[in-house]
Scaffold this motif. Structure first.
Motif, PDB file in Angstrom:
ATOM      1  N   LYS A 287       0.800  -1.359  -0.125  1.00  0.00           N
ATOM      2  CA  LYS A 287       0.083   0.057  -0.122  1.00  0.00           C
ATOM      3  C   LYS A 287       0.827   1.312   0.051  1.00  0.00           C
ATOM      4  O   LYS A 287       1.787   1.304   0.883  1.00  0.00           O
ATOM      5  CB  LYS A 287      -0.978  -0.001   1.127  1.00  0.00           C
ATOM      6  N   GLY A 288       0.481   2.202  -0.839  1.00  0.00           N
ATOM      7  CA  GLY A 288       1.289   3.541  -0.967  1.00  0.00           C
ATOM      8  C   GLY A 288       2.313   3.331  -2.162  1.00  0.00           C
ATOM      9  O   GLY A 288       3.208   4.483  -2.314  1.00  0.00           O
ATOM     10  N   ALA A 289       2.310   2.295  -3.011  1.00  0.00           N
ATOM     11  CA  ALA A 289       3.216   2.181  -3.974  1.00  0.00           C
ATOM     12  C   ALA A 289       3.309   3.383  -4.900  1.00  0.00           C
ATOM     13  O   ALA A 289       4.313   3.943  -5.542  1.00  0.00           O
ATOM     14  CB  ALA A 289       3.203   0.797  -4.657  1.00  0.00           C
ATOM     15  N   GLU A 290       2.130   3.741  -5.255  1.00  0.00           N
ATOM     16  CA  GLU A 290       2.061   5.138  -6.207  1.00  0.00           C
ATOM     17  C   GLU A 290       2.581   6.038  -5.630  1.00  0.00           C
ATOM     18  O   GLU A 290       3.223   6.954  -6.572  1.00  0.00           O
ATOM     19  CB  GLU A 290       0.487   5.042  -6.660  1.00  0.00           C
ATOM     20  N   GLU A 291       2.246   6.509  -4.597  1.00  0.00           N
ATOM     21  CA  GLU A 291       2.825   7.819  -3.862  1.00  0.00           C
ATOM     22  C   GLU A 291       4.258   7.774  -4.009  1.00  0.00           C
ATOM     23  O   GLU A 291       5.038   8.523  -4.210  1.00  0.00           O
ATOM     24  CB  GLU A 291       2.023   8.022  -2.614  1.00  0.00           C
ATOM     25  N   ASN A 292       4.887   6.373  -3.568  1.00  0.00           N
ATOM     26  CA  ASN A 292       6.177   6.158  -3.446  1.00  0.00           C
ATOM     27  C   ASN A 292       6.853   6.648  -4.912  1.00  0.00           C
ATOM     28  O   ASN A 292       8.075   7.106  -5.021  1.00  0.00           O
ATOM     29  CB  ASN A 292       6.830   4.921  -2.904  1.00  0.00           C
ATOM     30  N   GLN A 301       9.609  -0.829  -6.741  1.00  0.00           N
ATOM     31  CA  GLN A 301       9.146  -1.213  -5.209  1.00  0.00           C
ATOM     32  C   GLN A 301       8.866  -2.608  -4.946  1.00  0.00           C
ATOM     33  O   GLN A 301       8.063  -3.488  -5.859  1.00  0.00           O
ATOM     34  CB  GLN A 301       7.878  -0.360  -4.645  1.00  0.00           C
ATOM     35  N   LEU A 302       9.641  -3.341  -3.938  1.00  0.00           N
ATOM     36  CA  LEU A 302       9.106  -4.672  -3.794  1.00  0.00           C
ATOM     37  C   LEU A 302       8.782  -4.829  -2.396  1.00  0.00           C
ATOM     38  O   LEU A 302       9.044  -4.326  -1.504  1.00  0.00           O
ATOM     39  CB  LEU A 302      10.670  -5.432  -3.761  1.00  0.00           C
ATOM     40  N   SER A 303       7.552  -5.572  -2.480  1.00  0.00           N
ATOM     41  CA  SER A 303       6.712  -5.851  -1.344  1.00  0.00           C
ATOM     42  C   SER A 303       6.233  -7.274  -1.182  1.00  0.00           C
ATOM     43  O   SER A 303       6.475  -8.068  -2.049  1.00  0.00           O
ATOM     44  CB  SER A 303       5.655  -4.749  -1.152  1.00  0.00           C
ATOM     45  N   GLY A 304       5.586  -7.566  -0.021  1.00  0.00           N
ATOM     46  CA  GLY A 304       5.148  -8.839   0.043  1.00  0.00           C
ATOM     47  C   GLY A 304       3.820  -8.683   0.946  1.00  0.00           C
ATOM     48  O   GLY A 304       2.985  -7.985   0.649  1.00  0.00           O
ATOM     49  N   HIS A 305       3.617  -9.279   2.066  1.00  0.00           N
ATOM     50  CA  HIS A 305       2.747  -9.310   2.932  1.00  0.00           C
ATOM     51  C   HIS A 305       1.093  -9.920   2.721  1.00  0.00           C
ATOM     52  O   HIS A 305       0.504 -10.404   3.611  1.00  0.00           O
ATOM     53  CB  HIS A 305       2.435  -7.894   3.522  1.00  0.00           C
ATOM     54  N   THR A 306       0.984  -9.809   1.415  1.00  0.00           N
ATOM     55  CA  THR A 306      -0.472 -10.326   1.035  1.00  0.00           C
ATOM     56  C   THR A 306      -0.677 -11.958   0.835  1.00  0.00           C
ATOM     57  O   THR A 306      -1.679 -12.404   1.043  1.00  0.00           O
ATOM     58  CB  THR A 306      -0.849  -9.721  -0.355  1.00  0.00           C
ATOM     59  N   LEU A 320      -8.570  -5.472  -0.452  1.00  0.00           N
ATOM     60  CA  LEU A 320      -9.142  -4.305  -0.040  1.00  0.00           C
ATOM     61  C   LEU A 320      -8.447  -3.599   1.009  1.00  0.00           C
ATOM     62  O   LEU A 320      -8.144  -2.339   1.130  1.00  0.00           O
ATOM     63  CB  LEU A 320     -10.518  -4.862   0.595  1.00  0.00           C
ATOM     64  N   HIS A 321      -7.456  -4.271   1.691  1.00  0.00           N
ATOM     65  CA  HIS A 321      -6.679  -3.693   2.877  1.00  0.00           C
ATOM     66  C   HIS A 321      -5.302  -3.597   2.501  1.00  0.00           C
ATOM     67  O   HIS A 321      -4.500  -3.257   3.202  1.00  0.00           O
ATOM     68  CB  HIS A 321      -6.764  -4.767   4.024  1.00  0.00           C
ATOM     69  N   ASN A 322      -5.103  -3.726   1.259  1.00  0.00           N
ATOM     70  CA  ASN A 322      -3.574  -3.491   0.763  1.00  0.00           C
ATOM     71  C   ASN A 322      -3.636  -2.650  -0.546  1.00  0.00           C
ATOM     72  O   ASN A 322      -2.700  -3.068  -1.345  1.00  0.00           O
ATOM     73  CB  ASN A 322      -3.117  -4.874   0.328  1.00  0.00           C
ATOM     74  N   GLY A 323      -4.492  -1.726  -0.322  1.00  0.00           N
ATOM     75  CA  GLY A 323      -4.495  -0.566  -1.582  1.00  0.00           C
ATOM     76  C   GLY A 323      -4.628  -1.098  -3.003  1.00  0.00           C
ATOM     77  O   GLY A 323      -4.545  -0.424  -4.159  1.00  0.00           O
ATOM     78  N   LEU A 341       5.820  -1.892  -9.338  1.00  0.00           N
ATOM     79  CA  LEU A 341       5.765  -2.440  -7.896  1.00  0.00           C
ATOM     80  C   LEU A 341       5.307  -4.024  -8.145  1.00  0.00           C
ATOM     81  O   LEU A 341       4.814  -4.548  -9.185  1.00  0.00           O
ATOM     82  CB  LEU A 341       4.301  -2.218  -7.307  1.00  0.00           C
ATOM     83  N   TYR A 342       6.292  -4.754  -7.517  1.00  0.00           N
ATOM     84  CA  TYR A 342       6.015  -6.389  -7.450  1.00  0.00           C
ATOM     85  C   TYR A 342       5.815  -6.740  -6.093  1.00  0.00           C
ATOM     86  O   TYR A 342       6.524  -6.493  -5.209  1.00  0.00           O
ATOM     87  CB  TYR A 342       7.453  -6.889  -8.007  1.00  0.00           C
ATOM     88  N   VAL A 343       4.443  -7.478  -5.979  1.00  0.00           N
ATOM     89  CA  VAL A 343       4.084  -7.948  -4.738  1.00  0.00           C
ATOM     90  C   VAL A 343       4.276  -9.422  -4.874  1.00  0.00           C
ATOM     91  O   VAL A 343       3.598 -10.209  -5.314  1.00  0.00           O
ATOM     92  CB  VAL A 343       2.628  -7.564  -4.483  1.00  0.00           C
ATOM     93  N   SER A 344       5.374  -9.890  -4.105  1.00  0.00           N
ATOM     94  CA  SER A 344       5.527 -11.256  -3.748  1.00  0.00           C
ATOM     95  C   SER A 344       4.404 -12.029  -2.996  1.00  0.00           C
ATOM     96  O   SER A 344       3.791 -11.344  -2.023  1.00  0.00           O
ATOM     97  CB  SER A 344       6.956 -11.565  -3.160  1.00  0.00           C
ATOM     98  N   PRO A 345       4.047 -13.149  -3.599  1.00  0.00           N
ATOM     99  CA  PRO A 345       2.895 -13.921  -3.013  1.00  0.00           C
ATOM    100  C   PRO A 345       3.744 -14.848  -1.847  1.00  0.00           C
ATOM    101  O   PRO A 345       2.866 -15.104  -0.971  1.00  0.00           O
ATOM    102  CB  PRO A 345       2.355 -14.894  -4.102  1.00  0.00           C
TER     103      PRO A 345
END
Length: 372
Positions: A287-292, A301-306, A320-323, A341-345
């Motif tokens: 969440k917040g990748a576009e702003e970053n 941006q490299l993220s996970g969590h989801t 819904l809870h992760n932008g 943005l890459y969101v790792s599963p």
């Protein structure tokens, strides 16, 4: 409060499953009272997972129990939840099959989901194209690992297998985007220890996830500083592993929620990147990748969590809870320009709900390419 809800709610759900779904189907099938009583005991046993983990293993989510015991109970619990969903369908669709059909299907699906949750992930390759990529970074290879969740269930042998696969890729850079382990460092560190063997030409960098703060933040901090010195954790700071490349990391906001001085500051993290470097940001939550990308100039941006949404029916809630982000590459064209943005599963799975359905874990290999 939240921990108590997760600990006791499943047992209450078990009662609802029995009286609202299982028993009506038992009556429909005209089962004997003794058979209904057996089903009642089975469902309550399955749904008492967290209570028994806490009672016999010392922790509802990360019990100090043999891995096989954890896996079996996870399988029983997940099968009961799936059985409830299948039984719910029979309320709307008349289904007079024999008693064993739905349980076999439910626990069969649970076994498949459990295997997908704990098996060693495959390598997933992604190519990213940039119009303004420096020529020195054309073909640059980044490996991302996220959400390993090493625990009493996901043990050292699995971590070692992941590390061996990553090192075989001979990457230029390795990025760890949080949630490496669950539980106290004194008990779980041995299962995470193989990550100190990770090797990349330009080093290994990491940021914290929410689970680093949930259990034993100071224990894990000391562990990494003392025993995994080749892994550099970036907390609102950046490194320049080679000319033209800046890698920054921010702490997860869970740190602030627990009273620690850990407020994510992507802009401040790149304060030392003053020569137009290609910017890679490690941020556990997407969440917040576009702003970053738009305001901080992040190129990747490299993220996970989801955890990739876990399962198809749950992905909408995760989104819904992760932008609006769930898993995979979110293309920049039309939204962010030549930025991604890459969101790792995830490269593992949380032991509290270790199922994965149509959503494989992965070791992500990202290759930067100069757009021609």
């Amino acid at each position: 409060m939240i921990r108590a809800i997760f600990t006791y709610a499943p047992f209450a759900v078990g009662l609802l499953i029995m009286f609202g779904l299982i028993f009506p189907n038992c009556r429909q099938l005209q089962l004997r009272t003794r058979t209904q009583a057996i089903w009642a005991m089975v469902i309550l046993l399955c749904c008492s997972k967290f209570l028994c983990f806490k009672a016999f293993g010392g922790h509802a989510f990360n019990p100090d129990l043999p891995a096989l015991v954890i896996w079996i109970w996870d399988w029983l619990y997940s099968g009961a939840i799936i059985l409830a969903a299948l039984a719910l369908l029979t309320v709307f669709f008349r289904f007079r099959a024999k008693l064993w059909v739905l349980p076999v299907l439910a626990w069969g699906l649970a076994a498949w989901g459990l295997y997908n949750g704990f098996c060693v992930p495959a390598v997933h390759e992604v190519e990213l194209k940039y119009s303004d990529l420096p020529a020195s970074l054309d073909g640059y290879r980044i490996v991302q690992l996220s959400d390993l969740h090493c625990s009493s269930a996901a043990r050292r042998w699995r971590t070692q297998a992941v590390v061996d696969k990553v090192n075989a890729l001979k990457p230029d850079l390795i990025c760890l985007t949080g949630d490496l382990a669950d539980g106290k460092a004194s008990r779980i560190a041995r299962h995470l220890e193989p990550i100190k063997e990770l090797r990349a030409k330009d080093g290994v960098y990491a940021c914290t996830g929410n689970h680093e703060y949930y259990h034993d933040y100071y224990g894990w901090t000391m562990h990494f500083y003392e025993k995994a010195r080749d892994i550099r954790f970036l907390a609102n700071a950046c490194a320049i592993p080679r000319p033209g490349l800046a890698v920054a990391g921010v702490p997860d906001r869970a740190g602030r929620e627990r009273g620690l001085d850990a407020v994510p500051d992507p802009r401040g993290a790149f304060a030392a990147a003053t020569n137009g470097e290609f910017r890679v940001l490690l941020q556990h939550r997407p969440k917040g990748a576009e702003e970053n990308c738009r305001e901080v100039g992040v190129d990747l941006q490299l993220s996970g969590h989801t955890h990739g949404g876990i399962a198809p029916l749950l992905s909408w809630l995760v989104k819904l809870h992760n932008g609006g982000y769930v898993r995979g590459l979110y293309p920049a064209p039309g939204r962010l320009g030549d930025r991604y943005l890459y969101v790792s599963p995830g490269s593992g799975q949380w032991a509290g709900f270790p199922m994965r359905f149509f959503n494989d874990s992965e070791i992500t290999l990202l290759t930067l390419r100069r757009r021609k």
